[in-house]
Write a protein that holds these residues in place. Structure first.
Motif, PDB file in Angstrom:
ATOM      1  N   TYR A  49       0.799  -1.264  -0.022  1.00  0.00           N
ATOM      2  CA  TYR A  49      -0.012   0.012  -0.067  1.00  0.00           C
ATOM      3  C   TYR A  49       0.940   1.342  -0.030  1.00  0.00           C
ATOM      4  N   LYS A  50       1.905   1.174   0.809  1.00  0.00           N
ATOM      5  CA  LYS A  50       2.703   2.341   0.963  1.00  0.00           C
ATOM      6  C   LYS A  50       3.437   2.695  -0.151  1.00  0.00           C
ATOM      7  N   GLN A  51       3.938   1.452  -1.137  1.00  0.00           N
ATOM      8  CA  GLN A  51       4.627   1.638  -2.144  1.00  0.00           C
ATOM      9  C   GLN A  51       3.699   2.191  -3.335  1.00  0.00           C
ATOM     10  N   ALA A  52       2.453   1.856  -3.221  1.00  0.00           N
ATOM     11  CA  ALA A  52       1.404   2.328  -4.128  1.00  0.00           C
ATOM     12  C   ALA A  52       1.271   3.740  -4.164  1.00  0.00           C
ATOM     13  N   ILE A  67      -3.021  -5.627  -5.589  1.00  0.00           N
ATOM     14  CA  ILE A  67      -2.193  -6.725  -5.209  1.00  0.00           C
ATOM     15  C   ILE A  67      -2.252  -6.354  -3.484  1.00  0.00           C
ATOM     16  N   ALA A  68      -2.482  -5.468  -3.088  1.00  0.00           N
ATOM     17  CA  ALA A  68      -2.659  -5.144  -1.626  1.00  0.00           C
ATOM     18  C   ALA A  68      -3.721  -5.821  -1.220  1.00  0.00           C
ATOM     19  N   ALA A  78      -6.820   0.741   1.251  1.00  0.00           N
ATOM     20  CA  ALA A  78      -6.672   0.386  -0.271  1.00  0.00           C
ATOM     21  C   ALA A  78      -8.027   0.400  -1.115  1.00  0.00           C
ATOM     22  N   LEU A  79      -9.285   0.040  -0.449  1.00  0.00           N
ATOM     23  CA  LEU A  79     -10.478   0.250  -1.105  1.00  0.00           C
ATOM     24  C   LEU A  79     -10.664   1.721  -1.477  1.00  0.00           C
ATOM     25  N   ARG A  80     -10.407   2.612  -0.421  1.00  0.00           N
ATOM     26  CA  ARG A  80     -10.498   3.946  -0.646  1.00  0.00           C
ATOM     27  C   ARG A  80      -9.684   4.753  -1.811  1.00  0.00           C
ATOM     28  N   GLU A  81      -8.417   3.991  -1.667  1.00  0.00           N
ATOM     29  CA  GLU A  81      -7.451   4.756  -2.795  1.00  0.00           C
ATOM     30  C   GLU A  81      -7.847   4.308  -4.170  1.00  0.00           C
TER      31      GLU A  81
END
Length: 633
Positions: A49-52, A67-68, A78-81
């Motif tokens: 997530y941080k990498q994304a 992937i996360a 992750a869903l929000r982003e």
């Protein structure tokens, strides 16, 4: 199925949790805390997530976030982003999907800000997809649990714009008012929005009144309302442009109908007052606009009435002229007029008796050359292949004196020619005479379309070549009667004088038959009579018509030349006749005058190389020289 369950969850949470938030948790819930509800994401998922989040390329960020999520399916961040990323690339359906999944997870928690956020985002992407009703529902859910005044103003402002898109202007104004009242300080943008909504409400009400007025048949008031909408919103507002086009067309038709009705009433009044020409003018104008009521029938009936009146007037004029000539004992004039009248209407009054009387009087004065004239006319008709006429003339001659010359033999010969013609089929006759066939076909085509003038011209040509061909003489008489009965009398006079279409005005000869009472006026007698009255133009036309039918009949050239000399004619037709007289050495007594005319004509002509003219000039000069010598001696 998953999306339906999510929507059901939104509705349930909006109504249930919204009430709990507003009541200040009046009923304590036996639920776990937010940290307990959401399991801590796996370290690997957090790492991805941080990498994304560091990735600037949206598509690559989406790949990493997915992937996360595979590592941790309920990873809310992750869903929000992912929802935000899909919204950025305008894939609103996928954005809605991930916002819904995130909302489902946070709706069970007591974090109202997050709930409001997701409902607002869901409403936004639903609006982008055109799902306005669902978008409104999501936004109302967010407003229902929002407590922050700034957030309430923002959400109501958003709701007002959404309602405007659905043309729910009253609800939009209500939402904008709530947005404006959320804080003590008024927002200029919100006030402007309220004013815009009020204008839209006014336009909507105006449109509804215009439609109602139009549908009730009040066209002019409806036009005023639609015109006002057109001035404010242009021709793209609803169906204003289309309705205005229909209204303008209806108004134009109404106005035209009023005008035509007014003209129609004038026509009726003129007709009732006997003003035929004026009534016809009105009816003609109405017909040029497509007609109105029975205007076409009235116009036709009135035209027929006018034509008949003019025909009756012409018949009465001729009858009066003929009876006056008879009264003055001018029998030749009377015979000519009554013949003309009979050709127009054989049953008019006692015209036949009047003609018989005039011819009888002529017979008393002209009986010496009766048989000779009959014989000459019969031969002329036979040579011209006018076998019908020849048969009639020889029959009358034989009835008077069957032993006169070879009249009986000639009669039998003519009868054989007529029988041969009768035995031939129409196709054989036409095939044997291609030129006449073409003229006859042309005449038939003109008769079909009732072009009587053109038909008469074609039939007259046939008479010149072969009189009576395919009963064309009968057909010619029919066409002339149609023309005289239906066309404008004044126009017919002009046309007929130019194209020799008036029938019966010139008869072949005057022949007196005491026994039968049959008289035909001869051309020479008629010419002498007309010359005595100095009616040179009419006299010349008799000989000109003979030459048209019989170009080889040179016997009429001296007489025609003398008429031209007496009337002083030096036009092209006269010059042509003068040349023929000189070349054929006819009328030597007139050669000197004719030579002078031809000489003058040659000298005034420009750029001529006519050898005949030069020869005639030389002859004229020689004649002049000879005359001068005679005078000198």
């Amino acid at each position: 199925m998953e999306r339906k369950m999510v929507r059901f969850s939104i509705k349930w949470h909006i109504h249930f949790f919204g009430v709990l938030f507003i009541l200040g948790y009046m009923v304590p819930l036996q639920t776990k805390t937010s940290s307990e509800l959401q399991a801590k994401p796996a370290s690997e998922a957090q790492k991805i997530y941080k990498q994304a989040m560091k990735e600037t390329d949206t598509l690559k960020r989406i790949q990493l976030l997915q992937i996360a999520l595979r590592q941790e399916p309920e990873y809310v961040d992750a869903l929000r982003e992912l929802g935000m990323a899909y919204k950025r690339i305008e894939n609103f359906a996928e954005a809605e999907n991930f916002f819904m999944r995130a909302y489902t997870k946070v709706a069970k928690s007591k974090k109202k800000e997050a709930t409001v956020f997701y409902l607002s985002e869901i409403s936004l992407v639903q609006m982008y997809q055109g799902k306005l009703k669902e978008s409104e529902e999501s936004l109302r859910g967010a407003i229902g649990i929002a407590l922050d005044a700034h957030e309430v103003r923002k959400l109501n402002f958003q709701l007002a714009n959404l309602l405007i898109k659905q043309e729910k202007y009253d609800d939009a104004l209500n939402a904008a008012t709530k947005a404006n009242n959320a804080l003590s300080t008024k927002d200029l943008k919100t006030v402007d929005l309220m004013l815009d909504i009020e204008r839209e409400i006014e336009l909507r009400d105006t449109y509804q009144r215009a439609v109602k007025t139009h549908d009730s048949g009040e066209i002019e008031p409806a036009k005023v309302l639609f015109d006002s909408l057109l001035q404010i919103k242009g021709n793209t507002y609803k169906d204003v442009a289309a309705r205005l086009e229909k209204i303008n067309s209806a108004l134009s038709n109404q106005q035209n109908t009023k005008i035509i009705e007014s003209v129609y009433n004038k026509a009726l009044k003129s007709e009732a007052n006997g003003q035929v020409d004026l009534a016809l003018k009105y009816y003609k104008n109405i017909l040029s606009e497509g007609g109105y009521k029975d205007s076409a029938i009235r116009y036709k009936r009135l035209m027929e009435k006018k034509d008949q009146q003019e025909v009756d007037s012409e018949l009465n004029r001729l009858y009066a002229q003929g009876t006056q000539a008879a009264k003055d004992k001018n029998w030749i004039e009377a015979s000519i007029v009554f013949e003309e009248l009979i050709n127009i209407n054989p049953s008019f009054k006692d015209t036949k008796n009047q003609l018989r009387q005039a011819n009888s009087q002529i017979n008393q004065n002209q009986s010496e050359t009766l048989l000779a004239r009959y014989y000459a006319e019969g031969l002329a008709a036979k040579n011209a292949k006018d076998f019908k006429k020849a048969h009639i003339v020889f029959m009358k001659l034989c009835n008077i004196d069957p032993n006169y010359e070879d009249a009986r033999f000639l009669l039998e010969e003519v009868e054989e020619k007529l029988q041969d013609t009768r035995n031939k089929t129409p196709d054989e006759i036409l095939k044997a005479n291609p030129e006449l066939s073409k003229l006859f076909t042309n005449a038939q085509e003109q008769i079909k379309i009732k072009n009587w003038r053109r038909a008469i011209v074609e039939l007259e040509k046939i008479q010149i070549i072969e009189r009576g061909f395919m009963q064309s003489d009968t057909l010619l008489t029919y066409c002339k009667k149609q023309l005289l009965g239906l066309a404008d009398i004044a126009e017919n006079k002009q046309e007929n004088s130019e194209s020799n279409l008036v029938i019966g005005f010139i008869i072949a000869s005057i022949i007196m038959v005491p026994i039968l009472g049959f008289v035909v006026v001869s051309p020479s007698l008629k010419v002498r009579y007309l010359i005595s009255k100095k009616r040179y133009t009419e006299a010349a036309k008799i000989y000109e018509k003979i030459l048209q039918k019989h170009p080889n009949r040179v016997s009429v050239l001296p007489g025609l030349a003398q008429i031209y000399l007496q009337s002083g004619r030096t036009d092209e037709q006269a010059i042509k006749v003068f040349k023929m007289v000189m070349q054929l050495n006819l009328s030597p007594e007139h050669h000197h005058r004719i030579s002078s005319i031809l000489t003058q004509n040659y000298l005034t002509k420009s750029q001529t190389t006519d050898a005949d003219d030069i020869n005639l000039l030389e002859e004229a000069l020689a004649d002049e020289f000879k005359k001068n010598n005679q005078e000198s001696s």
